[in-house]
Motif scaffolding. Structure first.
Motif, short mmCIF file in Angstrom:
data_model
loop_
_atom_site.label_atom_id
_atom_site.label_comp_id
_atom_site.label_asym_id
_atom_site.label_seq_id
_atom_site.Cartn_x
_atom_site.Cartn_y
_atom_site.Cartn_z
N PRO A 5 0.81 -1.22 0.00
CA PRO A 5 0.00 0.00 0.00
C PRO A 5 0.85 1.26 0.00
CG PRO A 5 -0.73 -1.52 1.69
CD PRO A 5 0.55 -2.06 1.15
N LEU A 6 1.97 1.24 0.70
CA LEU A 6 2.84 2.41 0.77
C LEU A 6 3.37 2.74 -0.63
CD1 LEU A 6 3.92 4.22 3.04
CD2 LEU A 6 6.02 2.89 2.94
N ILE A 7 3.81 1.69 -1.32
CA ILE A 7 4.34 1.91 -2.66
C ILE A 7 3.25 2.41 -3.58
CG2 ILE A 7 5.19 0.65 -4.69
CD1 ILE A 7 7.11 -0.75 -2.88
N PHE A 8 2.08 1.82 -3.47
CA PHE A 8 0.97 2.26 -4.32
C PHE A 8 0.68 3.74 -4.10
CE2 PHE A 8 -3.49 3.14 -4.99
CZ PHE A 8 -3.63 2.71 -6.29
N LEU A 9 0.58 4.15 -2.82
CA LEU A 9 0.29 5.55 -2.52
C LEU A 9 1.39 6.47 -3.02
CD1 LEU A 9 -1.30 5.56 1.04
CD2 LEU A 9 -2.33 6.17 -1.15
N GLY A 10 2.63 6.07 -2.78
CA GLY A 10 3.76 6.90 -3.20
C GLY A 10 3.80 7.06 -4.71
N PHE A 12 1.31 6.74 -6.77
CA PHE A 12 0.17 7.57 -7.16
C PHE A 12 0.48 9.04 -6.90
CE2 PHE A 12 -3.81 9.72 -6.45
CZ PHE A 12 -4.59 9.26 -7.50
N PHE A 13 1.04 9.31 -5.75
CA PHE A 13 1.29 10.70 -5.34
C PHE A 13 2.33 11.37 -6.23
CE2 PHE A 13 3.62 13.76 -2.67
CZ PHE A 13 2.58 14.64 -2.42
N ALA B 175 4.79 0.19 -10.19
CA ALA B 175 4.75 1.62 -10.47
C ALA B 175 4.53 1.86 -11.96
CB ALA B 175 6.05 2.27 -10.02
N ALA B 176 5.32 1.19 -12.78
CA ALA B 176 5.23 1.43 -14.22
C ALA B 176 3.86 1.04 -14.76
CB ALA B 176 6.33 0.65 -14.95
N THR B 218 11.88 2.82 -18.58
CA THR B 218 12.99 2.71 -17.63
C THR B 218 12.65 1.81 -16.44
OG1 THR B 218 13.93 4.82 -18.28
CG2 THR B 218 14.51 4.02 -16.09
N PRO B 219 11.54 2.04 -15.73
CA PRO B 219 11.25 1.15 -14.59
C PRO B 219 11.06 -0.30 -15.02
CG PRO B 219 9.53 2.80 -14.83
CD PRO B 219 10.60 3.16 -15.78
N MET B 220 10.50 -0.54 -16.22
CA MET B 220 10.32 -1.90 -16.68
C MET B 220 11.68 -2.57 -16.90
SD MET B 220 7.50 -3.12 -16.60
CE MET B 220 5.76 -2.95 -16.68
#
Lengths: 297, 479
Positions: A5-10, A12-13, B175-176, B218-220
């Motif tokens: 969840p922390l990574i998801f929020l970060g 997103f932010f 993230a990506a 890049t992240p991928m």
């Protein structure tokens, strides 16, 4: 170690920040930009393109002209000219002050530049000294930079210039010359059309491809009248290889070619703006680039 | 995520086997588009050398071929391969079987069809005129929806993972997968569907092209690097904290870079963007240091014999070089020289070929044998590696030097423009030789992938369809 969840929020932010900062805020600042009234002429600037030029922009887009041509004039730090407009009544004293400002100035004459300096404050002070002596002097902002010296524009390109460009094709590489003010540089439609038909008829060793598919080649007997709208061959008489025999070929531009040239002619952002002052009138185009070998522009 | 959904504990082999069908679609498509991109790009280069080459044909102008090649490379090859790598990593690291893999395969097919429509549209003259977003609306919309589906489905599999702890690779790929639909939809909406006015188009365009590289490809590529390099070297990652730091630096600064130094936009945008672009050397150095320290000093020295390991290691080097050079060029004085020159192209190509593509090659060479049970031809792989690195060095080096020279001459108004182009074209000719080597390497790669598919298909038909049907029976044979 579960940071999901922390990574998801970060993630997103950080993207929300970038999106807000680089899309939303600029849109709020300049997304609603409107044409301005020019001080010199009272006209609105910029004006929307005429219909034919808009069609030409579509030809420019479809053929990817922006892959080789940029449309943006860059500018270095400006310099300031102290210009003497009128000597006034006390010519001797004005001449004396002018010499003090710049030893190499020579005899002061109306309309002459006394001094050029990169510092605005100094230029203003010099102009004030001349004005105090009874002369009429003004400070003129002169844009500098290689693009301007090449004659690619009278001033730096600013956001206002592109208000009606849809899509905006600034280009990212200069494989060919910048086209920001090509309308002012090469005003003749015939020059443009011949150049599109075969650039090497106009400029020796040009690297631009020929766009012959924008033209119809119509054969006719030598004594018959030329086809309607055929290009004037006297412009390229020296370089155009005319076949021997009874027939000659007329080069007739298609509607696309005519529209494209109308678009190129419409590219001329030289109006002096508050954020991009230019000397009035704009300096004549320098013939440094693409000097035609066979034709005068 | 304490209320984790309970999922059946899959064996690693089962998890990997579940993504076989989608991977065949993604990597097969990637191989096809890679060759297509190289061929289109090579035609475009020839046109710069001899302007009358194919000039009679309306559909083959430089301005159509070059964008077509870039789009094929970015969407057809790199993005497609990245989807595949992400799916496999999610399944493998999370020890989770991808639910309904045929759905992802279907979405992958839709993606490939979208790229086909887009590239054909560009060549037909329907280009939108925005760099890297030239694909017309009828291609952009299917591309968006298929990418959204693939991303969501991969994230769903990630959510259902059995192994709850997160590896570094997973941060990057999650993230990506969130960023890509965001940037692609924003750019498509604001440029193609409901266009903004004036220079806002340029700002959105620069934001997109930068983010496509920095926050998607890049992240991928880093996800692949952070998984495979330590695994292949059989060493633990040097520092998780350094990796975490690099990740957040990339996330923080990545989205702000990309506006050229003298863009005709409000000055604060340029300043902010250039500052961010300079800062981007920090995540690159963090990755570089981490990898160097991971590989160094272990009991086992990892040799390089043209295998996947070499591809990934070269990718890390390219990433660091490209990021540091990018930071220098983002500073305002060098930026003014570099703008409108081949130098920018050189850095983009270093990033795309030298870094992203190399990392993806390494990953594909490692993944495909594992999921199909068939082996790649090692000779071709080795040849591909050497052709790719020599080609990239020649191509990028020549373009960079030529670009510097071009920038210097452009800045001197006494040099006629014709001479500027003449000078830079000499370098461009050398660059084309590098491009030719890359093209041959890419052909070998595609042949290798096709060969593997054939081997796999033979196995299926010879035996009881064990390979291509999603049965876990024969997997895990490669390693």
């Amino acid at each position: 170690m579960n940071f999901g969840p922390l990574i998801f929020l970060g993630v997103f932010f950080t993207m929300a920040c970038s999106w807000f900062g680089m899309i939303v805020v600029p849109q709020l600042q300049i997304g609603g930009q409107q044409p301005v009234k020019l001080e010199a002429t009272g006209q609105m600037y910029p004006l929307p393109r005429a219909g034919l030029a808009q069609q030409g922009a579509a030809v420019y887009r479809a053929n990817g002209c922006a892959a080789c041509h940029s449309q943006q004039v860059r500018q270095g730090p400006p310099v300031f000219d102290v210009k003497l407009n009128d000597l006034g009544t006390n010519a001797a004293q004005v001449a004396d002050i002018a010499r003090k400002i710049n030893h190499a100035a020579g005899a002061p004459l109306p309309g002459k530049n006394i001094w050029r300096t990169p510092v605005k404050k100094d230029a203003d002070a010099a102009a004030k000294r001349l004005t105090d002596a009874g002369a009429k002097a003004a400070v003129v902002i002169v844009p500098t930079g290689a693009d301007i010296e090449r004659g690619w524009g009278a001033r730096v390109s600013v956001a206002q210039d592109y208000l009606y460009d849809q899509p905006l094709m600034l280009g990212s590489r200069r494989i060919g010359p910048d086209l920001a003010n090509i309308g002012a540089r090469k005003p003749g439609a015939d020059w443009q059309l011949w150049h599109l038909y075969n650039p090497r008829l106009i400029t020796d060793g040009s690297f631009m491809p020929a766009y012959r598919f924008l033209f119809n080649e119509v054969p006719r007997r030598k004594d018959a009248p030329p086809a309607l709208g055929a290009l004037d061959k006297t412009l390229v008489a020296k370089t155009f290889p005319e076949p021997a025999g009874e027939t000659v070929t007329d080069i007739v531009p298609t509607a696309e070619a005519v529209a494209l040239v109308a678009y190129l002619a419409s590219l001329n952002p030289d109006a002096p703006l508050f954020e991009a002052p230019a000397p009035v009138p704009p300096p004549p185009a320098a013939p440094a680039t693409n000097t035609p070998a066979a034709v005068k522009p | 995520m304490s209320a984790s959904p309970t999922s059946p504990q899959n064996s690693p082999a089962e998890a990997e086997a579940s993504c076989r069908l989608p991977l065949l679609v993604f990597f097969g498509g990637a191989a096809f588009w890679l060759v297509a991109a190289s061929l289109l790009g090579h035609l475009a280069s020839i046109k710069l050398h001899s302007p009358s080459f194919l000039s009679h044909c309306e559909h083959l102008t430089y301005g159509r071929l070059y964008p077509a090649a870039m789009n094929a490379l970015l969407y057809g090859f790199a993005s497609s391969a990245a989807f595949g790598v992400a799916l496999w990593l999610v399944a493998r690291l999370g020890r989770v079987a991808v639910p309904q893999p045929w759905l992802v395969a279907f979405a992958g097919k839709l993606w490939n069809l979208g790229v086909l429509a887009g590239v054909a549209g560009i060549i037909a003259g329907d280009s939108t005129g925005f760099e890297w977003l030239e694909m017309p609306r009828y291609a952009a919309v299917p591309l968006f929806f298929s990418s959204l589906f693939i991303a969501l489905w991969t994230l769903l599999a990630f959510h259902r993972r059995a192994e709850r702890g997160l590896a570094v690779s997973q941060w990057y790929l999650v993230a990506a997968l969130l960023w890509f639909p965001w940037i692609y939809s924003t750019a498509t909406m604001l440029l193609v569907c409901h266009p903004v006015r004036g220079v806002m188009q340029a700002i959105v365009g620069w934001w997109f092209t930068n983010n496509l590289q920095t926050l998607w490809l890049t992240p991928m590529a880093l996800a692949a690097i952070f998984h495979f390099l330590p695994t292949l070297a059989e060493r633990p990652l040097h520092s998780r904290y350094l990796a975490l730091f690099g990740f957040w630096m990339l996330a923080l600064f990545g989205g702000w870079a990309g506006i050229p130094a003298s863009a005709p936009v409000p000055a604060w945008i340029v300043s902010v963007s250039n500052a961010a672009a300079v800062m981007l050397f920090i995540p690159a150095l963090a990755v570089g240091l981490n990898i160097v320290n991971t590989l160094r000093g272990g009991p086992k020295i990892v040799g390089c014999a043209g295998g996947p390991f070499c591809f990934l290691r070269f990718a890390v080097m390219s990433y660091v070089v490209a990021a540091v050079a990018g930071a220098v060029v983002a500073a305002s004085a060098p930026g003014a020289v570099a703008q409108f020159t081949w130098l920018k192209t050189a850095l983009t190509h270093l990033n795309l070929y030298g870094f992203v593509a190399m990392a993806l090659f390494g990953a594909i060479y490692e993944i495909l044998p594992r999921v199909t049970g068939a082996d790649f031809c090692r000779k071709f792989m080795r040849a591909h590696f050497w052709l790719a690195i020599i080609g990239t060095v020649i191509h990028v080096g020549a373009l960079a030097i030529g670009g510097l020279k071009q920038g210097a001459l452009l800045g001197d108004a006494a040099v006629p423009f014709h001479n500027v182009i003449k000078t830079s074209l000499h370098f461009f000719r050398v660059a084309t030789i590098g491009e030719l080597l890359i093209l041959v390497g890419n052909l070998l790669f595609a042949l290798n992938v096709v060969g593997l598919f054939v081997k796999c298909a033979r196995k299926c038909c010879g035996a009881q369809m064990s390979c291509c049907a999603a049965e876990p029976a024969t997997t895990g044979g490669a390693k």
